[in-house]
Design an enzyme around this catalytic site. Structure first.
Site, mmCIF file in Angstrom:
data_model
loop_
_atom_site.group_PDB
_atom_site.id
_atom_site.type_symbol
_atom_site.label_atom_id
_atom_site.label_comp_id
_atom_site.label_asym_id
_atom_site.label_seq_id
_atom_site.Cartn_x
_atom_site.Cartn_y
_atom_site.Cartn_z
ATOM 1 N N ASP A 121 0.834 -1.204 0.000
ATOM 2 C CA ASP A 121 0.000 0.000 0.000
ATOM 3 C C ASP A 121 0.875 1.264 0.000
ATOM 4 O O ASP A 121 0.532 2.257 0.642
ATOM 5 C CB ASP A 121 -0.918 -0.008 1.230
ATOM 6 C CG ASP A 121 -2.156 0.850 0.996
ATOM 7 O OD1 ASP A 121 -2.719 0.777 -0.092
ATOM 8 O OD2 ASP A 121 -2.541 1.615 1.905
ATOM 9 N N CYS A 178 -21.647 -10.474 -15.801
ATOM 10 C CA CYS A 178 -22.112 -9.931 -14.510
ATOM 11 C C CYS A 178 -21.942 -8.411 -14.459
ATOM 12 O O CYS A 178 -20.963 -7.864 -14.950
ATOM 13 C CB CYS A 178 -21.318 -10.584 -13.383
ATOM 14 S SG CYS A 178 -21.764 -9.974 -11.743
ATOM 15 N N CYS A 234 -20.296 -9.247 -4.875
ATOM 16 C CA CYS A 234 -19.549 -9.943 -5.935
ATOM 17 C C CYS A 234 -19.618 -11.465 -5.778
ATOM 18 O O CYS A 234 -19.227 -12.015 -4.748
ATOM 19 C CB CYS A 234 -18.091 -9.494 -5.926
ATOM 20 S SG CYS A 234 -17.132 -10.304 -7.230
HETATM 21 C C1 B12 Z 1 -5.773 5.348 -4.486
HETATM 22 C C2 B12 Z 1 -6.387 4.088 -3.945
HETATM 23 C C3 B12 Z 1 -7.758 4.088 -3.724
HETATM 24 C C4 B12 Z 1 -8.670 5.204 -4.227
HETATM 25 C C5 B12 Z 1 -8.882 4.997 -5.759
HETATM 26 C C6 B12 Z 1 -9.209 3.534 -6.134
HETATM 27 C C7 B12 Z 1 -8.948 3.160 -7.597
HETATM 28 N N1 B12 Z 1 -9.799 2.309 -8.145
HETATM 29 O O1 B12 Z 1 -7.968 3.548 -8.212
HETATM 30 C C8 B12 Z 1 -9.927 5.024 -3.332
HETATM 31 C C9 B12 Z 1 -9.808 5.907 -2.110
HETATM 32 C C10 B12 Z 1 -11.263 5.306 -4.025
HETATM 33 C C11 B12 Z 1 -9.754 3.561 -2.925
HETATM 34 C C12 B12 Z 1 -10.803 2.791 -2.466
HETATM 35 C C13 B12 Z 1 -10.672 1.452 -2.116
HETATM 36 N N2 B12 Z 1 -9.530 0.760 -1.978
HETATM 37 CO CO1 B12 Z 1 -7.809 1.455 -2.490
HETATM 38 N N3 B12 Z 1 -6.096 1.937 -3.058
HETATM 39 C C14 B12 Z 1 -5.590 2.963 -3.648
HETATM 40 C C15 B12 Z 1 -4.090 2.799 -3.931
HETATM 41 C C16 B12 Z 1 -3.301 3.606 -2.888
HETATM 42 C C17 B12 Z 1 -3.672 3.172 -5.362
HETATM 43 C C18 B12 Z 1 -4.610 2.633 -6.458
HETATM 44 C C19 B12 Z 1 -4.167 3.032 -7.848
HETATM 45 O O2 B12 Z 1 -2.972 3.160 -8.123
HETATM 46 N N4 B12 Z 1 -5.113 3.280 -8.766
HETATM 47 C C20 B12 Z 1 -4.777 3.660 -10.130
HETATM 48 C C21 B12 Z 1 -5.610 2.945 -11.192
HETATM 49 C C22 B12 Z 1 -4.864 3.049 -12.539
HETATM 50 O O3 B12 Z 1 -5.713 1.603 -10.848
HETATM 51 P P1 B12 Z 1 -6.941 0.644 -11.254
HETATM 52 O O4 B12 Z 1 -8.279 1.213 -11.029
HETATM 53 O O5 B12 Z 1 -6.601 -0.599 -10.542
HETATM 54 O O6 B12 Z 1 -6.717 0.541 -12.857
HETATM 55 C C23 B12 Z 1 -6.770 -0.680 -13.565
HETATM 56 C C24 B12 Z 1 -8.160 -1.063 -13.999
HETATM 57 O O7 B12 Z 1 -8.886 0.134 -14.328
HETATM 58 C C25 B12 Z 1 -7.871 -1.902 -15.259
HETATM 59 N N5 B12 Z 1 -8.846 -1.633 -16.310
HETATM 60 C C26 B12 Z 1 -8.791 -0.645 -17.218
HETATM 61 N N6 B12 Z 1 -9.887 -0.694 -18.003
HETATM 62 C C27 B12 Z 1 -10.649 -1.736 -17.583
HETATM 63 C C28 B12 Z 1 -11.849 -2.238 -18.075
HETATM 64 C C29 B12 Z 1 -12.428 -3.372 -17.451
HETATM 65 C C30 B12 Z 1 -13.727 -3.900 -17.956
HETATM 66 C C31 B12 Z 1 -11.773 -3.988 -16.336
HETATM 67 C C32 B12 Z 1 -12.372 -5.177 -15.657
HETATM 68 C C33 B12 Z 1 -10.541 -3.454 -15.857
HETATM 69 C C34 B12 Z 1 -9.994 -2.338 -16.501
HETATM 70 O O8 B12 Z 1 -6.572 -1.494 -15.738
HETATM 71 C C35 B12 Z 1 -6.011 -0.516 -14.876
HETATM 72 C C36 B12 Z 1 -4.522 -0.800 -14.656
HETATM 73 O O9 B12 Z 1 -3.819 -0.848 -15.815
HETATM 74 C C37 B12 Z 1 -3.891 1.232 -3.732
HETATM 75 C C38 B12 Z 1 -2.552 0.819 -3.092
HETATM 76 C C39 B12 Z 1 -1.416 0.806 -4.088
HETATM 77 N N7 B12 Z 1 -0.284 1.327 -3.685
HETATM 78 O O10 B12 Z 1 -1.560 0.318 -5.207
HETATM 79 C C40 B12 Z 1 -5.086 0.862 -2.828
HETATM 80 C C41 B12 Z 1 -5.864 -0.464 -3.122
HETATM 81 C C42 B12 Z 1 -6.144 -0.509 -4.607
HETATM 82 N N8 B12 Z 1 -7.113 -0.283 -2.399
HETATM 83 C C43 B12 Z 1 -7.531 -1.341 -1.853
HETATM 84 C C44 B12 Z 1 -8.769 -1.433 -1.171
HETATM 85 C C45 B12 Z 1 -8.980 -2.631 -0.261
HETATM 86 C C46 B12 Z 1 -9.749 -0.434 -1.351
HETATM 87 C C47 B12 Z 1 -11.213 -0.485 -0.880
HETATM 88 C C48 B12 Z 1 -11.887 -1.836 -1.023
HETATM 89 C C49 B12 Z 1 -11.271 -0.011 0.581
HETATM 90 C C50 B12 Z 1 -12.657 0.083 1.167
HETATM 91 N N9 B12 Z 1 -13.240 -1.004 1.655
HETATM 92 O O11 B12 Z 1 -13.204 1.155 1.203
HETATM 93 C C51 B12 Z 1 -11.870 0.593 -1.808
HETATM 94 C C52 B12 Z 1 -12.403 -0.031 -3.114
HETATM 95 C C53 B12 Z 1 -12.900 0.950 -4.113
HETATM 96 C C54 B12 Z 1 -12.743 0.392 -5.530
HETATM 97 N N10 B12 Z 1 -13.791 -0.191 -6.080
HETATM 98 O O12 B12 Z 1 -11.625 0.471 -6.085
HETATM 99 C C55 B12 Z 1 -6.612 -2.528 -2.108
HETATM 100 C C56 B12 Z 1 -7.242 -3.409 -3.196
HETATM 101 C C57 B12 Z 1 -7.105 -4.897 -2.965
HETATM 102 C C58 B12 Z 1 -7.727 -5.664 -4.109
HETATM 103 N N11 B12 Z 1 -8.120 -6.894 -3.843
HETATM 104 O O13 B12 Z 1 -7.847 -5.172 -5.229
HETATM 105 C C59 B12 Z 1 -5.298 -1.815 -2.536
HETATM 106 C C60 B12 Z 1 -4.465 -2.565 -3.571
HETATM 107 C C61 B12 Z 1 -4.477 -1.609 -1.244
HETATM 108 C C62 B12 Z 1 -3.683 -2.850 -0.870
HETATM 109 N N12 B12 Z 1 -2.371 -2.770 -0.896
HETATM 110 O O14 B12 Z 1 -4.246 -3.884 -0.582
HETATM 111 N N13 B12 Z 1 -8.493 3.138 -3.068
HETATM 112 S S1 SF4 Z 2 -16.470 -7.492 -9.992
HETATM 113 FE FE1 SF4 Z 2 -17.800 -9.105 -9.198
HETATM 114 S S2 SF4 Z 2 -19.814 -8.090 -8.984
HETATM 115 FE FE2 SF4 Z 2 -18.548 -6.797 -10.341
HETATM 116 S S3 SF4 Z 2 -19.052 -7.469 -12.410
HETATM 117 FE FE3 SF4 Z 2 -17.229 -8.619 -11.766
HETATM 118 S S4 SF4 Z 2 -18.056 -10.549 -10.943
HETATM 119 FE FE4 SF4 Z 2 -19.772 -9.093 -11.013
#
Ligand code: B12
Ligand code: SF4
Ligand code: SF4
Length: 332
Positions: A121, A178, A234
């Site tokens: 993280d 889904c 999920c």
């Molecule tokens: C900033 C951050 C947040 C921000 C922004 C989240 C985000 N989605 O980016 C906020 C505050 C909203 C947040 C919330 C949460 N977070 Co957070 N967060 C972080 C942090 C510090 C950086 C994330 C990051 O770099 N994002 C940048 C973007 C580029 O990343 P991304 O969304 O994953 O992008 C990928 C996808 O979009 C994918 N993609 C692109 N197009 C498409 C299209 C489709 C159809 C699909 C399927 C995918 C896809 O490709 C991209 C990468 O190339 C990390 C820790 C770390 N150092 O990595 C933790 C981390 C991601 N968070 C974590 C957690 C647990 C959460 C929460 C569940 C906490 C909670 N219960 O409230 C929520 C979940 C919200 C959510 N649905 O993401 C965990 C996730 C664990 C896991 N199993 O994934 C992490 C990894 C921390 C850790 N070390 O465990 N978080």
């Molecule tokens: S992340 Fe889980 S709930 Fe969301 S579309 Fe994928 S399988 Fe369904």
């Protein structure tokens, strides 16, 4: 080292899923970060987004970096619902799972030999991309990294090492048709599948250094930090939930907190007790802001006195949230 040897080592150390990938640039993720930043989808967050030229380049995190080892630690345990006067915490914060994973990765690094660096993280590394490349999980439409065995109820950590480890095969899985998380997200933050609009995400707002927009306060209900809704729905999480249905939360786990504590504990004590949570500048007033919202949603008249003290205080942010909460409490 082979992937089988790495898996065995991970098991010995109590890591739930482990995998390895070559330490190469995360070009697509870097592009995604820059584009989303330009579109304002990260609000004012810095974290990994401040310097994608670092966080998407594991090859620069250590001299002669060869391998990214990604590890997932499952934190799922069933727990009670919040009761009257309580605020709910997201599952990953019930205990300090990041610290536990960091410690396991330190032990893994020592066992692997060579030079290594552990990042859990941390702002210097995008953990989910490392996990996707190392076959630890796949991206869900809620952007969570979903593992085959433990769903998305995992925290992720990374170890960059100069030791050569065989790469793991990526998981060839996806969400299929889904859309449950997109429909369940109460604020439409997932309307673009696979991308979170943080300006709409409840989890973001509970950690932001600002007033929580009024329309989102209702949606928070008793939640005082984070949001688990897009994981609760999920289907990939059903298996681990069933397997752990009888398990007790870890000793000292805290599924819910006393709202009165969050409103009345001295600053120092509140900050220290919740050091495992991220809040801006380590300033506990942001936790108090969240507690005021939960108090407003609670219909609990025993909180009125504590809320009124903030409504009459001179902290503008807290005063405004307290006035909002008071108007709701008095209406009920
Ligand atoms: C900033 C951050 C947040 C921000 C922004 C989240 C985000 N989605 O980016 C906020 C505050 C909203 C947040 C919330 C949460 N977070 Co957070 N967060 C972080 C942090 C510090 C950086 C994330 C990051 O770099 N994002 C940048 C973007 C580029 O990343 P991304 O969304 O994953 O992008 C990928 C996808 O979009 C994918 N993609 C692109 N197009 C498409 C299209 C489709 C159809 C699909 C399927 C995918 C896809 O490709 C991209 C990468 O190339 C990390 C820790 C770390 N150092 O990595 C933790 C981390 C991601 N968070 C974590 C957690 C647990 C959460 C929460 C569940 C906490 C909670 N219960 O409230 C929520 C979940 C919200 C959510 N649905 O993401 C965990 C996730 C664990 C896991 N199993 O994934 C992490 C990894 C921390 C850790 N070390 O465990 N978080
Ligand atoms: S992340 Fe889980 S709930 Fe969301 S579309 Fe994928 S399988 Fe369904
Ligand atoms: S964490 Fe909550 S608000 Fe954020 S995307 Fe998931 S369901 Fe929506």
């Amino acid at each position: 080292m082979t992937t089988a040897e790495l898996t065995r080592l991970g098991e010995e150390l109590g890591i739930d899923v482990v995998g390895a990938a070559a330490a190469r640039p995360y070009d697509e993720t870097e592009r995604a970060i820059r584009q989303r930043r330009a579109r304002g989808l990260f609000a004012d967050m810095r974290f990994t987004m401040a310097k994608p030229e670092v966080s998407c380049h594991p090859e620069t995190l250590l001299p002669d970096a060869r391998t990214v080892v990604s590890a997932a630690l499952c934190y799922y345990a069933p727990g009670p619902e919040a009761e009257a006067g309580e605020g709910r915490l997201p599952r990953y914060t019930w205990a300090d799972h990041y610290a536990e994973l960091r410690e396991k990765l330190e032990r893994l690094g020592a066992r692997l030999g060579g030079r290594y660096r552990v990042l859990v993280d941390a702002n210097q590394h995008v953990d989910r991309e490392g996990a996707a490349r190392a076959g630890v999980g796949f991206y869900g439409k809620n952007t969570m990294m979903i593992t085959r065995t433990h769903g998305s109820w995992v925290v992720l950590g990374t170890l960059v090492t100069d030791v050569e480890i065989e790469s793991s095969a990526p998981l060839e899985l996806d969400c299929g048709s889904c859309t449950l998380c997109i429909e369940a997200c109460p604020t439409g933050a997932l309307d673009e599948p696979g991308v979170v609009d943080s300006t709409k995400c409840l989890s973001y707002w509970t950690q932001a250094p600002d007033a929580i927009p009024e329309p989102y306060r209702d949606e928070l209900g008793a939640q005082v930090y984070g949001c688990d809704i897009c994981q609760d729905v999920c289907p990939w999480n059903r298996g681990i939930e069933k397997r752990r249905a009888d398990r007790e939360p870890p000793a000292g786990a805290e599924p819910a907190v006393s709202l009165l504590d969050w409103l009345r504990l001295p600053d120092e004590e509140l900050r220290d007790r919740y050091a495992r949570l991220y809040f801006p500048r380590n300033d506990p007033r942001y936790l108090r802001r969240n507690a005021l919202v939960a108090a407003g949603n609670s219909a609990d008249s025993t909180l009125v006195e504590a809320v009124r003290e903030y409504a009459e205080g001179d902290d503008e942010l807290l005063r405004e949230h307290a006035e909002w909460a008071l108007s709701r409490l008095e209406r009920r």
